[in-house]
Design an enzyme around this catalytic site. Sequence first.
Site, short mmCIF file in Angstrom:
data_model
loop_
_atom_site.label_atom_id
_atom_site.label_comp_id
_atom_site.label_asym_id
_atom_site.label_seq_id
_atom_site.Cartn_x
_atom_site.Cartn_y
_atom_site.Cartn_z
N SER A 32 -6.27 -3.32 -2.74
CA SER A 32 -5.62 -3.58 -4.02
C SER A 32 -4.67 -4.79 -4.01
O SER A 32 -4.49 -5.41 -5.04
CB SER A 32 -4.84 -2.34 -4.44
OG SER A 32 -3.82 -2.06 -3.50
N SER A 73 -5.62 -1.62 1.72
CA SER A 73 -5.26 -2.57 0.66
C SER A 73 -4.53 -3.82 1.12
O SER A 73 -4.27 -4.71 0.31
CB SER A 73 -4.43 -1.88 -0.42
OG SER A 73 -5.23 -1.01 -1.17
#
Lengths: 391, 97
Positions: free
Chosen positions: A60, A84
């Site tokens: 992310s 992430s």
Amino acid sequence: MLSGYTAVYNATVVDRLLAEGAIIIGRQNCDEFAMGSSNEHSAYGPVLNDADNTRVPGGSSGGSAVAVQAGLCMVSLGSDTGGSVRQPADFCGVVGLKPSYGRISRYGLIAYASTFDQIGIFSINIPDAALILEVIAGADDMDSTVSQEPVVAYSSLLSEERNAGKKYKLAYFRQALEHPSLDPEIKSAITGLIDRLTAAGHSVTAIDFELLDYVVPTYYVLTTAEASTNLSRYDGVKFGHQTAEKTEDLTAFYKKNRSEGFGREVKKRIMLGTFVLSAFYFDAYFAKAQQIRRLLSQKSQEIFNNYDALISPNAPCVAFKLGEKQGDATEMYLADIYTVFANLVGIPGISLPLFRTNDGIPFGIQVMSDQLKELSLLALSDQLMQSEGKH
Amino acid sequence: MVAITDQLIDDLAHLSRLTFDDAEKAAIKTDMEQMVQFVEKLNEVDTTNVDPLLHITPNQNIFREDIVEGSISREEALKNVPKTDGTYILVPKVIKK
């Protein structure tokens, strides 16, 4: 949900950086509530990979990776719940360090899954990552989950360790390199690296890991459960999105605020998390995943009793095209197969940008070590970067 | 596999404090079917006599002195509140006549 939100206090990591004279340049885009592997689940739209603008930067923390990749800053921070930091670092050709669970205070970090979340560091080289870790790591009165272990002088000790020219005992999961989803170009790059490491006097051993295909489902059961709990605070009353529509009672008000404020991926994960935590299904899914987490943790201890580090791909593929993985609800989840292990067992992992495809798309290798053995991990990483000519 | 029924989606949505219109409900139902099928795989693993792992570090009960610190002022606390009269946070009426 948090459009227009202004933080009223600094995260501990930000305060510690400011205290050392760091200049904070700005905020960075990421998938909504850190849920995504491609940066395509952001209310601001996707970040583009600087190596090829038709490709995703990973996620992310994709914005943080590209900021370093494109030279906008020397170092940036992200958060790593299941990869992430390491996966976008891999996709963007930069260093991405996820320290051990609890190594860095999370005060000021938005919680996704509290037994997994850790702040991570993006940099161009290992000494920069070591210096930042030394500044931001360590005990903090504002976070009771942070490790009380004293912080090692990573930065100065790194050069001593490097000069020692240590030979390492390394392992890799046989099933990881033989996995059908792994891109052959990545496999051959890592096989080549293993040959060079062996030639340089390190030992590299293939070990079995029968649970590889279960790590991603285990991860999704546990993280969605924790996310559904953590995200219950977004009720639109004290902060966050509030509906403009009139509602008849408080429950309808909460529902409206949350349904308007959360994006689709976030709602999906809240629903799955609520499902696995609901009384009827708790034992079949949530408790089961916790049991498998113990098996994984035992496996990790067994590995690091015998080896200094574990090497692995970061992702089964290199940065994919925008919109390429939008089919099945779980298609993108499988891209986390190599990174979630470190979060499930709380160990540090680092992504090293060692390779490029024939088309010039960067990718790297992941190195993991035992809990709180960041110094050894960084020293080995530095040696790998040097020997592969990446400095 | 567990059948993902409309009733189950409604119950979970209520517990999650979420609402879905008809189109969204059809989409979330498909998503849930795929996700539950995905995590169903865990049943293949034998976990007989394995205790669930609840804590991944040996840390226990990290306390600090009970001194007020790190607090923010009322003004700061109200800065991000969607509806406020400057002293209180306003919500829809909860007590019916």
